[in-house]
Scaffold this motif. Structure first.
Motif, PDB file in Angstrom:
ATOM      1  N   VAL A  24       0.952  -1.156   0.016  1.00 31.14           N
ATOM      2  CA  VAL A  24       0.118  -0.022   0.177  1.00 31.14           C
ATOM      3  C   VAL A  24       0.974   1.173  -0.031  1.00 31.14           C
ATOM      4  CG1 VAL A  24      -1.740   1.507   1.332  1.00 31.14           C
ATOM      5  CG2 VAL A  24      -1.794  -1.539   1.300  1.00 31.14           C
ATOM      6  N   ASP A  25       0.511   2.370  -1.043  1.00 30.52           N
ATOM      7  CA  ASP A  25       1.331   3.236  -1.140  1.00 30.52           C
ATOM      8  C   ASP A  25       0.798   4.372   0.088  1.00 30.52           C
ATOM      9  OD1 ASP A  25       3.038   5.421  -1.634  1.00 30.52           O
ATOM     10  OD2 ASP A  25       2.058   5.716  -3.791  1.00 30.52           O
ATOM     11  N   LEU A  26       1.876   4.640   0.943  1.00 25.61           N
ATOM     12  CA  LEU A  26       1.723   5.647   2.144  1.00 25.61           C
ATOM     13  C   LEU A  26       2.274   6.962   1.974  1.00 25.61           C
ATOM     14  CD1 LEU A  26       1.973   3.203   5.068  1.00 25.61           C
ATOM     15  CD2 LEU A  26      -0.148   3.602   3.629  1.00 25.61           C
ATOM     16  N   ALA A  27       2.935   7.103   0.657  1.00 25.54           N
ATOM     17  CA  ALA A  27       3.296   8.698   0.708  1.00 25.54           C
ATOM     18  C   ALA A  27       2.355   9.604   0.627  1.00 25.54           C
ATOM     19  CB  ALA A  27       4.335   8.341  -0.625  1.00 25.54           C
ATOM     20  N   ASN A  28       2.352  10.479   1.156  1.00 24.34           N
ATOM     21  CA  ASN A  28       1.690  11.644   1.158  1.00 24.34           C
ATOM     22  C   ASN A  28       0.128  11.435   1.366  1.00 24.34           C
ATOM     23  OD1 ASN A  28       3.921  13.665   0.720  1.00 24.34           O
ATOM     24  ND2 ASN A  28       3.934  12.836  -1.497  1.00 24.34           N
ATOM     25  N   ILE A  29      -0.025  10.517   2.095  1.00 23.25           N
ATOM     26  CA  ILE A  29      -1.376   9.839   2.384  1.00 23.25           C
ATOM     27  C   ILE A  29      -1.941  10.470   3.725  1.00 23.25           C
ATOM     28  CG2 ILE A  29      -2.627   7.776   2.807  1.00 23.25           C
ATOM     29  CD1 ILE A  29      -2.389   8.230  -0.100  1.00 23.25           C
ATOM     30  N   LYS A  30      -3.352  10.886   3.983  1.00 25.30           N
ATOM     31  CA  LYS A  30      -3.937  11.280   5.038  1.00 25.30           C
ATOM     32  C   LYS A  30      -3.762  10.207   5.844  1.00 25.30           C
ATOM     33  CE  LYS A  30      -7.762  13.637   7.153  1.00 25.30           C
ATOM     34  NZ  LYS A  30      -8.952  14.305   6.867  1.00 25.30           N
ATOM     35  N   MET A  31      -3.351  10.115   7.092  1.00 26.00           N
ATOM     36  CA  MET A  31      -3.656   8.988   8.249  1.00 26.00           C
ATOM     37  C   MET A  31      -4.716   9.586   9.120  1.00 26.00           C
ATOM     38  SD  MET A  31      -1.850   6.926   6.640  1.00 26.00           S
ATOM     39  CE  MET A  31      -1.437   5.617   7.913  1.00 26.00           C
ATOM     40  N   SER A  32      -5.427   8.642   9.842  1.00 25.56           N
ATOM     41  CA  SER A  32      -6.265   9.258  10.819  1.00 25.56           C
ATOM     42  C   SER A  32      -6.572   7.867  11.956  1.00 25.56           C
ATOM     43  CB  SER A  32      -7.571   9.481  10.357  1.00 25.56           C
ATOM     44  OG  SER A  32      -8.413   8.479   9.721  1.00 25.56           O
ATOM     45  N   MET A  33      -7.191   8.036  12.859  1.00 27.17           N
ATOM     46  CA  MET A  33      -7.605   7.072  13.915  1.00 27.17           C
ATOM     47  C   MET A  33      -8.558   6.139  13.234  1.00 27.17           C
ATOM     48  SD  MET A  33      -9.579   7.274  17.608  1.00 27.17           S
ATOM     49  CE  MET A  33      -8.300   8.570  18.208  1.00 27.17           C
ATOM     50  N   ASN A  34      -8.257   4.742  13.542  1.00 21.39           N
ATOM     51  CA  ASN A  34      -9.244   3.887  13.028  1.00 21.39           C
ATOM     52  C   ASN A  34     -10.696   4.176  13.606  1.00 21.39           C
ATOM     53  OD1 ASN A  34     -10.245   1.265  12.007  1.00 21.39           O
ATOM     54  ND2 ASN A  34     -10.277   0.678  14.093  1.00 21.39           N
TER      55      ASN A  34
END
Length: 246
Positions: A24-34
């Motif tokens: 899974v490409d995580l570059a410049n991806i918005k992350m948040s709480m499950n």
């Protein structure tokens, strides 16, 4: 009674996931709480507001970026956070073992966890943690009431709902219908910066997190085929029968 809530940092549910180099490409991806963990944090904070809990402790397992996820939980009303710093993919059993080590230190009366994470959809960590601790458990809770040393839960099943009474300490995993997480105001975000977050590692907790599984390949789902139009209900039934859907 203290309530412990595990929270996971995942790709935001609004983001379209892409694959790069069999991962899974995580570059410049918005992350948040499950999202399910967010529901668990909300329920724990509500228990504290009702006087049923004395302290809410949130725990995250992963890279140091998880501190921002912990800060979100603290802004919702949790009292303090614990980061178990780990790099790379961590399997549910390893996470459960790490959480058990934290439970041995924190002695929570209740662990509230999301029923599953939206990245791997395993839904295993909560039940595994209950088994490792030797505690009662209830999954997919849609309502929760604490009465002294017991908890009453109404949970979702494939056949409807089921009511359970558990003796505390216990592990309860949350479903979507349990509550609606609160809006986090800017002042609460600022206050969360002052709340303590302790850091530890798997080695310090004495837990082996060596992966037991090997990922052979990761691929995006095949594009969905275009639909067709039929001229009558009879033709619809004929096509469904031919496709084996009836």
């Amino acid at each position: 009674m203290n309530v412990m809530v595990p929270v996971k940092r995942v790709v935001d549910y609004n983001v379209r996931v892409r694959i790069k180099a069999a991962a899974v490409d995580l570059a410049n991806i918005k992350m948040s709480m499950n999202p399910f963990d967010e529901i668990a944090v909300e329920e724990a904070v509500r228990l504290k507001e009702k006087g049923k809990a004395d302290e809410v402790v949130v725990v995250s397992v992963g890279p140091r970026d998880c501190i921002e996820t912990l800060r979100t939980a603290l802004a919702m009303g949790a009292d303090r956070g614990i980061l178990v710093a780990c790099d790379g993919a961590i399997e549910p059993l390893a996470v459960a073992k790490l959480l058990k080590a934290v439970c041995d230190t924190e002695k929570p009366g209740l662990v509230l966890a999301g029923k599953q994470a939206i990245d791997d959809d395993c839904g295993q960590t909560g039940p595994m943690l209950a088994a490792l601790n030797g505690w009662a458990q209830a999954t997919r809770a849609r309502s929760l009431e604490i009465d002294g040393t017991s908890a009453r839960i109404e949970r979702e099943t494939d056949r409807g709902t089921e009511s359970l009474t558990l003796r505390l300490p216990a592990v309860v995993t949350t479903d979507l219908r349990l509550n609606e997480p609160r809006y986090i105001s800017l002042p609460n975000k600022m206050k969360a910066r002052q709340k303590p977050i302790a850091e530890t590692t798997a080695a310090e907790l004495g837990v082996d997190i060596t992966p037991r599984l090997t990922v052979l390949d990761v691929a995006e789902p095949a594009p969905r085929a275009a639909g067709i139009k039929v001229k009558s209900v009879g033709e619809l039934f004929d096509r469904l029968h031919a496709a084996g859907a009836l």
